[in-house]
Design a protein around this motif. Structure first.
Motif: not given
Length: 197
Positions: A107-112, A149-151
């Protein structure tokens, strides 16, 4: 960083949900939703993300779990968006690989500030006990669309559907923990060249 807590209520004709989160907690969870397997999965988020959560949900479970699961994702996403604040000083990105026996997920997340779910998971069964595995994507869609977020979720291997799901939620918790962690070298700074997220 300022205290990162939030409480959100969502009331519709289908569900009534209250969520409180502390993003800098110790992994404590109090939850009552009427959907036991989802509660088990949210416990993974809390424990591995070191996020305290209080969740109460009443939904139209006499129909099925769909509305409750989706609306829990929405409400949890709203609480995260509120609690995370201006994002200054946070790591922003997080990732985790988590195994459970034969299963492995990333799992990769970005609080973009940009909502996007990219989920590559083929569950080996349509249900885990009474829980419909299609509802996991509804939960995560609700979360990303309201947390902004991008997930990316990838189940890389596994043949036991329970193990597949558990590795996803544990990895999600770990990725959240990394992304939300304060970076002392970024103190007071926005983790973006744009100056805002």
């Amino acid at each position: 960083m300022a205290e990162r807590t939030a409480s959100v209520e969502r009331n519709t004709l289908e569900t009534q949900i209250k969520v409180s989160v502390n993003l800098d907690g110790t992994g404590k969870l109090n939850i009552d939703t009427g959907v036991p397997f989802l509660e088990h999965m949210i416990d993974q988020i809390a424990r591995h993300g070191l996020i305290d959560m209080d969740i109460v949900a009443k939904g139209d479970l006499h129909i099925d779990d769909h509305h409750t699961v989706e609306d829990l994702g929405i409400t949890l996403g709203q609480a995260f968006a509120k609690a995370v604040g201006d994002k200054k000083g946070m790591t922003r990105y997080g990732h985790a690989y988590v195994p459970l026996d034969e299963a492995l997920s990333r799992v990769v997340i970005d609080f973009s500030g940009r909502a996007g779910l990219f989920m590559n998971v083929e569950f080996t069964r349509g249900s885990i006990g009474k829980f419909d595995t299609q509802l996991f994507s509804e939960f995560f869609h609700g979360f990303v669309n309201h947390a902004d977020v991008t997930l990316h979720i990838d189940n890389l291997k596994g043949y036991n559907a329970h193990h597949q799901a558990e590795t996803i939620f544990k990895a999600f918790g770990r990725a959240l923990r990394m992304a939300l962690t304060e970076d002392p070298r970024m103190a007071g700074m926005m983790p973006s060249t744009k100056g805002s997220l």
